[in-house]
Structure formats: C-alpha cells, structure tokens
Design an enzyme around this catalytic site. Structure first.
Site, PDB file in Angstrom:
ATOM      1  CG  ASP A  35     -18.447  27.261  -0.733  1.00 52.73           C
ATOM      2  OD1 ASP A  35     -17.822  26.344  -0.345  1.00 52.73           O
ATOM      3  OD2 ASP A  35     -18.834  26.068  -1.282  1.00 52.73           O
ATOM      4  CB  VAL A  55     -11.172  28.588  -7.091  1.00 51.95           C
ATOM      5  CG1 VAL A  55     -12.128  29.233  -5.048  1.00 51.95           C
ATOM      6  CG2 VAL A  55     -11.213  26.970  -7.002  1.00 51.95           C
ATOM      7  CG  ASN A  81     -10.215  23.507   2.232  1.00 52.05           C
ATOM      8  OD1 ASN A  81      -9.403  23.084   2.645  1.00 52.05           O
ATOM      9  ND2 ASN A  81     -11.519  24.029   2.088  1.00 52.05           N
ATOM     10  CB  SER A 134      -4.455  14.630  -0.337  1.00 57.60           C
ATOM     11  OG  SER A 134      -4.599  13.447   0.134  1.00 57.60           O
ATOM     12  CE1 TYR A 147      -8.469  15.358  -4.012  1.00 54.67           C
ATOM     13  CE2 TYR A 147      -7.206  13.631  -3.100  1.00 54.67           C
ATOM     14  CZ  TYR A 147      -7.869  14.650  -3.059  1.00 54.67           C
ATOM     15  OH  TYR A 147      -7.617  15.064  -1.486  1.00 54.67           O
ATOM     16  CE  LYS A 151      -6.312  17.582  -3.066  1.00 61.05           C
ATOM     17  NZ  LYS A 151      -6.642  19.448  -2.703  1.00 61.05           N
ATOM     18  CB  VAL A 180     -10.863  14.646   6.539  1.00 57.10           C
ATOM     19  CG1 VAL A 180     -11.700  15.794   7.577  1.00 57.10           C
ATOM     20  CG2 VAL A 180      -9.752  14.891   6.767  1.00 57.10           C
ATOM     21  N   GLY A 182     -16.714  12.700   7.863  1.00 54.92           N
ATOM     22  CA  GLY A 182     -16.999  13.697   7.061  1.00 54.92           C
ATOM     23  C   GLY A 182     -18.141  13.226   6.240  1.00 54.92           C
TER      24      GLY A 182
END
Length: 253
Positions: A35, A55, A81, A134, A147, A151, A180, A182
């Site tokens: 991370d 990453v 991920n 996604s 985005y 994806k 999701v 959160g």
C-alpha cells in the site's frame, strides 16, 4: 511442514483490500500486502507481510517481486486490487493529468502486478489472479470518465491474461463491485452530489434504487468472492467478469 498458500494483495492496508487480507488469512493463506499509506500499513496485523509500495512504479514493483521470490519462492494468488476513484467531473473538465493519474494506478498498477506475478506462477504451474474492477467497467459512469475507462481496460487486461496464462494452469478473473459501503464510496457520493448540484442523500438513494436488491454491497461480499476465485472450488473459472453488486439494473438512476 507444508507451506500455506500465498497471496499478494495490492492496496491491502484499508478498504476492500484490508478485508480481503483478513478473509484470505482466515482461509489459511500467508498474506503479503502492499500500500502507499504507511500509517494504515502500520496498523495492520503483524501476521501480514507489509510494505509501502507504489503499484504504478516499475522499479518498486520489480523490487517487490524480487523479495517475494527470495522469501516465499512462489506466489499462488495475486489480488490486483489497487485503485483510485479519480476526479469527479464532466469529461471536458478533466485534465490530462487527472486522466493519466487515474489510469496509472488502476490499469498500470494491475499490469505491473501481473508482470511480476506471472513468472512465479508459470514456474509453479498454477496460480490465480483476481482483479478488482467495477461495474463502471460494465456500464460506464457519468462524471467519472478516467475511472470508467481504466476499469474497462482492466477487464480487457484480465481477458488477455486468462488466454495467455491458461495453458500454464493460471486462472484470471475480474470482480466488478457495485457501490461498496464505506468511506471511499461516501467520498465519491459527496463529490458527485457537488458536481450535480444535489445532496449526497439523493445520490446514495439513486445508487440503491438502481440495483435489484436495493442496497449497497459490503467489502466482505467482495472479499468472499476473491477467496472463492482463488480456491479449488473455482478450478475451472477463468476469464470471467463477476459482478458483486446486487444486480445493477440502471447504472445511472
């Protein structure tokens, strides 16, 4: 003593990645997470291997897989991920830097993770790669062009990896989460509400109304699918885009 199965999870210090790491550990895997957030990494369980890695950085990722080879000698599962939401704005209000930054993490990060993992998996004659995409990569996503583009590209990358690596006993699949629950989704909703001149409550209600089950999904839902896709029970599941979304019926309610 038999070595437990191994899993590398990118962006594993928080959110979906953190829940994935917990689920894989509960299923008996040795866990290695990377991370960018050092504070979040330091808060993770000491039973996980933890490293601060970008990453999208070629040299950092190459060094990571050198360490995995030296310490583990194998890699059974990769959960690619890592991802960022990108800027919420109309396409003409996105800058090229906005676009490249979003694609860099979401797509190039997945590419570099596969580039490092595949040689290890091919040597072992088996492996599972689970990409986090996604539903934006299935339907598009207004105000989120970088985005959505990234994806969709991740889905194409997975399909190609499945074809190239399948003869070596390696499977590749995509999980496409819906909305999701959160902090990350709360931030997306707040930014979209601001861009559209409405309230976060109205945006959240629209998302829930757009799925058959009328609810958001949880990180646990996504993690459970990742563990399944890495398991012997999914031995012949490859090249698939599996939506964990409560069944999206209207992506732009």
């Amino acid at each position: 003593m038999t070595q437990p199965p191994t899993v590398l999870i990118t962006a594993g210090a928080s959110g979906i990645g953190h829940v994935m790491a917990s689920a894989f550990e509960a299923a008996g895997h040795a866990v290695w997470i990377v991370d960018r957030d050092e504070t979040a990494l330091n808060a993770c369980p000491e039973t996980w291997r933890r490293e601060q890695v970008d990453v999208a950085d070629l040299d950092q990722m190459a060094a990571l897989f050198h360490r995995i080879r030296a310490d583990w000698g194998r890699l059974d599962t990769l959960c690619a991920n890592a991802g960022i939401a990108g800027k919420t704005a109309l396409l003409e209000d996105q800058t090229l830097e906005d676009f490249r930054t979003c694609v860099g993490v979401n797509l190039e990060g997945a590419f570099l993770a596969c580039k490092g993992a595949l040689p290890l998996m091919k040597e072992a004659g088996h492996g599972a790669i689970v990409f986090t995409s996604s539903t934006a990569g299935l339907y598009g996503f207004p105000y989120r062009s970088p985005y959505a583009a990234a994806k969709w590209a991740v889905n194409g990358l997975m399909k190609t990896v499945a074809m190239e690596a399948g003869p070596h006993g390696i499977r590749a699949n995509v999980i496409a989460p819906g909305s999701v629950e959160g902090p990350r989704m709360a931030g997306v909703i707040a930014r979209e509400a601001a861009a559209k001149g409405t309230t976060p409550e109205a945006i959240a209600a629209g998302y829930a109304a757009g799925v058959s089950m009328k609810t958001f999904v949880t990180a646990q839902d996504v993690a459970a699918m990742a563990v399944f896709l890495a398991s012997p029970g999914a031995a012949r599941v490859s090249g698939q885009i599996i939506a964990v979304d409560g069944h999206t019926v209207n992506p732009d309610p």
